[in-house]
Every structure is written in structure tokens, then in C-alpha cells.
Scaffold this motif. Structure first.
Motif, PDB file in Angstrom:
ATOM      1  N   GLN A  39     -22.937  44.351 -20.920  1.00  0.00           N
ATOM      2  CA  GLN A  39     -22.475  43.102 -20.312  1.00  0.00           C
ATOM      3  C   GLN A  39     -21.006  42.829 -20.661  1.00  0.00           C
ATOM      4  O   GLN A  39     -20.219  42.401 -19.811  1.00  0.00           O
ATOM      5  N   VAL A  41     -18.590  45.939 -19.215  1.00  0.00           N
ATOM      6  CA  VAL A  41     -18.316  45.904 -17.778  1.00  0.00           C
ATOM      7  C   VAL A  41     -17.367  44.747 -17.458  1.00  0.00           C
ATOM      8  O   VAL A  41     -16.493  44.860 -16.605  1.00  0.00           O
ATOM      9  N   ARG A  42     -17.533  43.636 -18.163  1.00  0.00           N
ATOM     10  CA  ARG A  42     -16.676  42.475 -17.897  1.00  0.00           C
ATOM     11  C   ARG A  42     -15.311  42.604 -18.553  1.00  0.00           C
ATOM     12  O   ARG A  42     -14.442  41.739 -18.376  1.00  0.00           O
ATOM     13  N   PHE A  92     -34.142  41.745 -14.598  1.00  0.00           N
ATOM     14  CA  PHE A  92     -34.908  42.255 -13.460  1.00  0.00           C
ATOM     15  C   PHE A  92     -36.334  42.585 -13.889  1.00  0.00           C
ATOM     16  O   PHE A  92     -36.642  42.690 -15.068  1.00  0.00           O
ATOM     17  N   LEU A 151     -27.089  40.052  -4.373  1.00  0.00           N
ATOM     18  CA  LEU A 151     -27.178  41.513  -4.436  1.00  0.00           C
ATOM     19  C   LEU A 151     -27.615  42.127  -3.112  1.00  0.00           C
ATOM     20  O   LEU A 151     -27.368  43.306  -2.859  1.00  0.00           O
ATOM     21  N   ASN A 208     -27.856  47.413  -9.734  1.00  0.00           N
ATOM     22  CA  ASN A 208     -27.788  45.972  -9.503  1.00  0.00           C
ATOM     23  C   ASN A 208     -27.400  45.205 -10.757  1.00  0.00           C
ATOM     24  O   ASN A 208     -26.676  44.216 -10.683  1.00  0.00           O
ATOM     25  N   VAL A 209     -27.889  45.665 -11.902  1.00  0.00           N
ATOM     26  CA  VAL A 209     -27.526  44.993 -13.152  1.00  0.00           C
ATOM     27  C   VAL A 209     -26.011  44.989 -13.333  1.00  0.00           C
ATOM     28  O   VAL A 209     -25.411  43.940 -13.587  1.00  0.00           O
ATOM     29  N   VAL A 210     -25.386  46.139 -13.169  1.00  0.00           N
ATOM     30  CA  VAL A 210     -23.937  46.170 -13.412  1.00  0.00           C
ATOM     31  C   VAL A 210     -23.168  45.491 -12.275  1.00  0.00           C
ATOM     32  O   VAL A 210     -22.103  44.935 -12.506  1.00  0.00           O
ATOM     33  N   ARG A 211     -23.729  45.494 -11.072  1.00  0.00           N
ATOM     34  CA  ARG A 211     -23.053  44.764  -9.990  1.00  0.00           C
ATOM     35  C   ARG A 211     -23.031  43.272 -10.287  1.00  0.00           C
ATOM     36  O   ARG A 211     -22.036  42.597 -10.022  1.00  0.00           O
ATOM     37  N   SER A 212     -24.115  42.764 -10.853  1.00  0.00           N
ATOM     38  CA  SER A 212     -24.115  41.330 -11.151  1.00  0.00           C
ATOM     39  C   SER A 212     -23.279  41.030 -12.391  1.00  0.00           C
ATOM     40  O   SER A 212     -23.090  39.868 -12.744  1.00  0.00           O
ATOM     41  N   MET A 213     -22.779  42.064 -13.052  1.00  0.00           N
ATOM     42  CA  MET A 213     -21.777  41.857 -14.107  1.00  0.00           C
ATOM     43  C   MET A 213     -20.372  41.944 -13.524  1.00  0.00           C
ATOM     44  O   MET A 213     -19.389  41.903 -14.265  1.00  0.00           O
ATOM     45  N   GLY A 214     -20.284  42.148 -12.216  1.00  0.00           N
ATOM     46  CA  GLY A 214     -18.980  42.200 -11.569  1.00  0.00           C
ATOM     47  C   GLY A 214     -18.390  43.594 -11.466  1.00  0.00           C
ATOM     48  O   GLY A 214     -17.190  43.742 -11.232  1.00  0.00           O
ATOM     49  N   ALA A 254     -34.461  47.966 -16.521  1.00  0.00           N
ATOM     50  CA  ALA A 254     -33.132  48.409 -16.060  1.00  0.00           C
ATOM     51  C   ALA A 254     -32.161  48.653 -17.206  1.00  0.00           C
ATOM     52  O   ALA A 254     -30.979  48.338 -17.121  1.00  0.00           O
ATOM     53  N   VAL A 307     -23.447  34.877 -14.345  1.00  0.00           N
ATOM     54  CA  VAL A 307     -24.898  34.808 -14.387  1.00  0.00           C
ATOM     55  C   VAL A 307     -25.432  35.870 -15.351  1.00  0.00           C
ATOM     56  O   VAL A 307     -24.749  36.844 -15.664  1.00  0.00           O
ATOM     57  N   PRO A 326     -22.103  39.898  -4.951  1.00  0.00           N
ATOM     58  CA  PRO A 326     -22.814  39.599  -6.200  1.00  0.00           C
ATOM     59  C   PRO A 326     -22.159  38.445  -6.965  1.00  0.00           C
ATOM     60  O   PRO A 326     -20.943  38.443  -7.172  1.00  0.00           O
ATOM     61  N   TYR A 327     -22.990  37.482  -7.358  1.00  0.00           N
ATOM     62  CA  TYR A 327     -22.497  36.369  -8.158  1.00  0.00           C
ATOM     63  C   TYR A 327     -22.488  36.822  -9.609  1.00  0.00           C
ATOM     64  O   TYR A 327     -23.475  37.347 -10.111  1.00  0.00           O
ATOM     65  N   THR A 328     -21.349  36.635 -10.282  1.00  0.00           N
ATOM     66  CA  THR A 328     -21.213  37.284 -11.586  1.00  0.00           C
ATOM     67  C   THR A 328     -21.278  36.335 -12.785  1.00  0.00           C
ATOM     68  O   THR A 328     -21.410  36.805 -13.911  1.00  0.00           O
ATOM     69  N   VAL A 361     -30.708  49.438 -11.973  1.00  0.00           N
ATOM     70  CA  VAL A 361     -29.643  49.560 -12.961  1.00  0.00           C
ATOM     71  C   VAL A 361     -28.284  49.313 -12.294  1.00  0.00           C
ATOM     72  O   VAL A 361     -27.404  48.658 -12.854  1.00  0.00           O
TER      73      VAL A 361
END
Ligand SMILES: Nc1ncnc2c1ncn2[C@@H]1O[C@H](COP(=O)(O)OP(=O)(O)OP(=O)(O)O)[C@@H](O)[C@H]1O
Ligand SMILES: [Mg+2]
Lengths: 278, 273
Positions: B116, B119-120, B98, B72, A170-176, B102, B94, B90-92, A168
Motif C-alpha cells: 500500500q 505503490v503510493r 477483496f 474498478l 485490482n488491489v494495486v489499481r485501487s492504490m492508484g 489477493a 480507500v 479507480p478511486y484511490t 491482485v
């Protein structure tokens, strides 16, 4: 996970048949047990004619509860203010400290061992020192309540914050998400069930702390009333004070449960209080 | 065969600049002090708009590779470059699905998809219709206000898929997104994903255990060896699009499936005796 609990089957059963009886059972059973005990107690005092100095009958206690109500309410207000302030202080200090233990390694290294070691010190033994430092007023009671109550909040907050599933995060980390957002979107809400567990334990400890403080030295409060009534051999008033204190403590606990059920509606323990506890 | 004759989505890898470059990427974990080589050096590119499937036995490092591409976890050696940018965090830009769904237990289905957006820091109201439409498309309409704990495993995975798509990212990284689905829903999801991909032409890295799923969806299938994972072979899938479920029984499809299976058998997997 609830599905892996051995009692999952009974969960499903009660869910399948949500009859009125099944829903009331958690309240009905303890109420009946309590009523049974009170009746037995009353019968015992009547049959054995035991001195009311040793054991007053429930009916006597009830009568005192009514006649001494203004006094009891006044003393309750003092004690309630003490443990509520002590509890509030525990929350305000405990949750951030728990977060620091998880997120600031130096804090963890410097504070955690001392924190754990400090818990082996019997708090009732240091209560007189607080009174010496702060006087017999409310401040010393608040601080004693705080010292006793804040530890479970710290530990449960830290446990909950650590328990966030890595996928979880990691999910938000990949959202920046930055570190603060990871905390805000994932770690903190994930820790709420643990935090509420800590708050509920702390709520009962704060009451104990306030009473310990009043026992050491006070001019007001339910603990003070217990001491005074005891000195006057007014056992009935002692019991009435204890009953009032229990009502206060239980009431506060249930208030917390209500808040919990509202704040973490999503959580299994909030949705099925009758099977999800512990 | 010439590029002009190909149906849309066929591999024309030389003609396209790489979107993702995976160059000698290697990963060793150190669980409890012992070194564990999860991935031997891996090198391949993902072209812009290309759909690449990865199949491989359990534990060969597929999820590890996806995490490396997403930035990650750090690589032990080699580098990942996405659109000319070396990945060190982390590349964002994208959407990631998973292996575990999650989802956030404390957010409703709709709020999980909109995570999504939150957070952005994007405008929630603008994306809410998109989120609802995506949910409807994967058969979750009517459950928007449910909590993940009240859904089946397959439904949760579909919500996770919507979350990865709602901001319309150019790159999708998917780790066994259909693993928890029943066969029927799985077929439907594979068809839906193909349709989505044909409409939007995102670059997709798709990890799966299922040989047919890999072939059915992909322009190229990367077959991996058991741990430490290496690329055992790469198959260009030259089947017309849109592909239909019936094609699974076609001789051409069967030949691709046989090729993958034979790679696995060469590793001593899939013993038939
Ligand atoms: N965080 C970690 N720490 C240590 N070892 C790990 C970690 N994550 C994965 N591994 C190891 O790396 C290897 C590859 O794991 P990975 O999850 O990438 O496999 P996979 O191909 O995705 O498997 P599956 O198909 O079962 O999901 C495994 O042997 C695993 O034990
Ligand atoms: Mg995996």
C-alpha cells in the motif's frame, strides 16, 4: 495450487520427516544410477573386448579427459562463450518481446503468428545460411544459439504475465497504480516462475544451437573437436568431448536453478525442488 | 428517538452529508456474448463515518457493487459519486479488502501490508511501525517475514485487512473479509473491526453472508434480493455501541435478525421443509 495436487500428501510426508536421507535422495539416486551404468559399461567393454574405436571404456575416457584437459578446457571456453552469449541475447530479446505480446496488441497481432510459424522451420537447416552471412567465427554460433533458444523465453514470459490474478491487479489499481506499476508490482514478479521455466529450457537449447553452429563450420569449440576427433577415428576423444559438453550444459542448468531458488524463494517449486518440479 | 440520545455511531443519516452516493447503478456482464444482468438499479448513500452492511444471497451482485463503488469496473447505467467526484476510474483514497485475500505471493507478510505504501510512493520507514502494530493487533506478530503461501487462509485474510488499513483511509470497502475465518477468530475480528471503527470513524461498506455479522457491525443493513440484485430492504440498526457479543442473544438483536431472515424466506431462500 499445491494443496490440490494429487501428490500433496507425499509433500506433507517428506516435510514432516526431513531426515538427512530424504534431503539427499534427489542427488543420491541419480548419482547411484549413473555409477551403476558406468560400472556396467566398463564391465561390458572388458568382457566383450569390443573395439575401442566403437566403444571406449569409461576408464579410457577418463584417462583422455585428464591427458587432453588443456585442449578440452580451451575448446570449452569457446563453446561456453558462444552459448552464453546466445542465451544472453535470448533473454534480452525474449523477455521484452514476451511483455510486448501481452501489452501491445498490435505487436501480438503482427508478430505472434509469424513467431509460432517460424518455430516449425528446422533451425539446423538454416544454420548454414547464418554461416554464409556471418562467417565461420563466433557471431554465427551466437546467433544460431539465439534463434533456437529465445522462443520458450518469449512464450513463458507471455504466459506468466497473463496469469496475474485479476483481484491482485485490482488491489494495486485501487492504490492508484498506473499500467507500469501494475507491471512492476504484480505482473512481472508473478511471471518469474514461468520465466525461469523458459530460461531453463532455453539454456539447454542454446548449447544445442552452439554445437549445431560448430558442426556446420568452425575452427574451434567442442563441436569442432567432436568432428575432428571423429574424422581421426579417435572415438575416445569424441566421448571425452561429449562428457565435457554435458558437464558444461548441466553446470549451466544448475547455475540457473540456483539463481532461481534465490530469486523466487517464495515459490513452491523453489522451496521443494524434490516434489515441486513440473 | 432524538439524535442527542443516540450513542455514537447510530444512524443520523439526514444530518450527515453523503460520503458515497450510489445513484441508479446498474451492471450487466456479457460473458461469452450473452447478456447477464448482475445488478438492477441500486440507489443508496453512505454518510460520512457511517457503517453500512450488505447481506444477500450468493451471486446477487454484492462483489460487483463493491467493484463499481471502487471504480474498478464501469457501470452499465447510473453513477457512483464519492465526495462530490464522479467515479470513472479507480478511486484511490480507500482501503479495499477483496473476497479473495489477493496477497502477493512473492512478498512477505510485512511487505504485503507495505505494498500500500510502496505503490503510493509514501515513506516506508514512516509506516512500518503502523504496519507492525496492525499485524500485532490481529494476532499475526511473529509472522512478518513469512510468505503468504506459509500462512493459513484466515491469517492471509487478516494480513489483507491490515493492508487495507495501514494508510489510514477515510473509506473502507470490505468484501466478506472474514469469510475464511473460524467462528472464534471471526468473533474476535468483528469485535476488533468495531473497535477500530469506533476509534477512527471511517466510512465503511461491509459485505457479508452472515446476518448476525451484518447487524452487529452496522448502522444500516442493506438486504439484497437474488440476482439480478436489487435492494430488498434497508434496516436501521438502533443498538448502543460498543456492541457486545452477548447482544446477539438479546430480543432486539433477534428482531433485526428475524427481519432479515424473513426477507430471505420471502425470496424462497432458507426453506425449512
Ligand atoms: N467478470 C464477470 N463476468 C461475467 N459475469 C460475472 C463476472 N463477475 C460476476 N459475474 C456474475 O455476476 C453475478 C454477481 O456476481 P458477484 O460476484 O457480484 O456476486 P456476489 O453477490 O458477490 O456473490 P458471492 O456472495 O457468492 O460472493 C453472478 O451471477 C456472476 O456470475
Ligand atoms: Mg462476492
Amino acid at each position: 495450487m499445491s494443496a490440490e495436487r494429487p501428490d500433496a500428501l507425499t509433500d506433507a510426508d517428506t516435510e514432516a520427516l526431513p531426515s538427512a536421507g530424504a534431503r539427499l535422495a534427489p542427488y543420491l539416486y541419480p548419482a547411484l544410477t549413473l555409477a551403476g551404468l558406468v560400472v556396467a559399461w566398463e564391465a561390458f567393454t572388458k568382457l566383450t573386448a569390443v573395439s575401442r574405436l566403437l566403444l571406449p571404456a569409461p576408464s579410457d575416457i577418463a584417462a583422455t579427459l585428464v591427458s587432453a584437459l588443456p585442449l578440452l578446457v580451451h575448446m570449452s571456453a569457446i563453446t561456453a562463450a558462444e552459448f552464453l552469449l546466445g542465451f544472453g541475447l535470448s533473454v534480452v530479446v525474449g523477455i521484452p518481446l514476451g511483455a510486448l505480446l501481452v501489452h501491445a496488441r498490435p505487436v501480438e497481432l503482427a508478430v505472434y503468428p509469424l513467431l509460432v510459424a517460424s518455430q516449425t522451420v528446422p533451425k539446423a537447416a538454416i544454420a548454414p545460411i547464418f554461416v554464409v552471412w556471418l562467417g565461420a567465427g563466433m557471431t554465427s554460433k551466437v546467433l544460431i544459439a539465439f534463434t533456437i533458444a529465445f522462443f520458450p523465453i518469449v512464450i513463458d514470459t507471455a504466459i506468466g504475465l497473463r496469469a496475474a490474478p485479476p483481484e491482485v491487479i485490482n488491489v494495486v489499481r485501487s492504490m492508484g497504480a498506473n499500467a507500469f506499476q501494475v507491471f512492476w508490482f504484480v505482473r512481472f514478479p508473478n511471471a518469474l516462475p514461468n520465466i525461469f521455466g523458459g530460461l531453463k529450457v532455453a539454456s539447454t537449447l542454446a548449447v544445442v544451437g552452439a554445437i549445431v553452429g560448430e558442426f556446420v563450420s568452425a575452427e574451434k569449440g567442442l563441436g569442432y573437436l567432436v568432428l575432428v576427433a571423429n574424422g581421426e577415428l579417435n572415438t575416445t576423444l569424441v566421448f571425452a568431448s561429449v562428457v565435457t559438453l554435458s558437464v558444461l550444459g548441466v553446470g549451466f542448468y544448475f547455475l540457473l536453478e540456483l539463481v532461481e531458488r534465490f530469486v523466487i524463494r517464495w515459490h513452491v517449486s523453489a522451496r521443494r525442488p524434490e516434489t515441486g518440479t513440473m | 428517538m432524538t439524535a442527542e440520545l443516540r450513542t455514537p455511531g447510530s444512524p443520523v443519516e439526514a444530518a450527515r452529508p453523503p460520503f458515497v452516493r450510489i445513484a441508479g447503478v446498474e451492471k450487466a456482464y456479457r460473458p461469452r456474448g450473452r447478456a447477464l444482468q448482475a445488478l438492477d438499479p441500486i440507489t443508496f448513500d453512505l454518510g460520512v463515518g457511517e457503517f453500512v452492511s450488505i447481506v444477500g444471497p450468493s451471486g446477487c451482485g454484492k462483489s460487483t457493487l463493491l467493484m463499481l463503488v471502487a471504480g474498478l469496473i464501469p457501470t452499465t447505467a447510473g453513477e457512483v459519486v464519492i465526495q462530490g467526484q464522479r467515479i470513472i476510474r479507480p478511486y484511490t483514497d480507500v482501503g479495499v479488502v477483496f473476497q479473495q485475500d489477493a496477497l502477493l505471493a512473492w512478498r512477505s507478510v510485512l511487505d504485503n501490508v507495505l505494498l500500500q505504501i510502496d505503490v503510493r510512493g509514501l515513506d516506508r520507514r514512516r509506516y512500518e511501525p503502523t504496519a507492525r502494530a496492525l499485524l500485532a493487533r490481529v494476532g499475526i506478530s511473529g509472522f512478518e517475514s513469512y510468505y503468504p503461501g506459509e500462512l493459513s487462509g484466515g491469517m492471509r485474510q487478516r494480513v489483507a485487512l491490515c493492508r487495507a488499513l495501514v494508510h489510514d483511509p477515510p473509506l473502507l470497502l470490505m468484501d466478506e473479509p472474514f469469510g475464511a475465518l473460524d467462528a472464534l477468530t471471526r468473533d474476535q475480528m468483528v469485535l476488533d473491526l468495531q473497535r477500530l471503527w469506533l476509534e477512527a470513524r471511517k466510512t465503511v461498506l461491509f459485505i457479508t453472508h452472515s446476518i448476525w455479522e451484518a447487524i452487529f457491525l452496522a448502522d444500516r443493513v442493506v438486504v439484497m434480493s437474488p440476482r439480478p440484485g436489487r435492494i430488498a430492504s434497508v434496516l436501521e440498526i438502533d443498538l448502543p455501541r460498543p456492541r457486545r457479543l452477548g447482544m446477539r442473544e438479546s430480543p432486539a438483536f433477534g428482531r433485526y435478525a428475524a427481519a432479515v431472515r424473513q426477507r430471505f424466506q420471502a425470496f424462497g431462500l432458507l426453506s425449512e421443509t
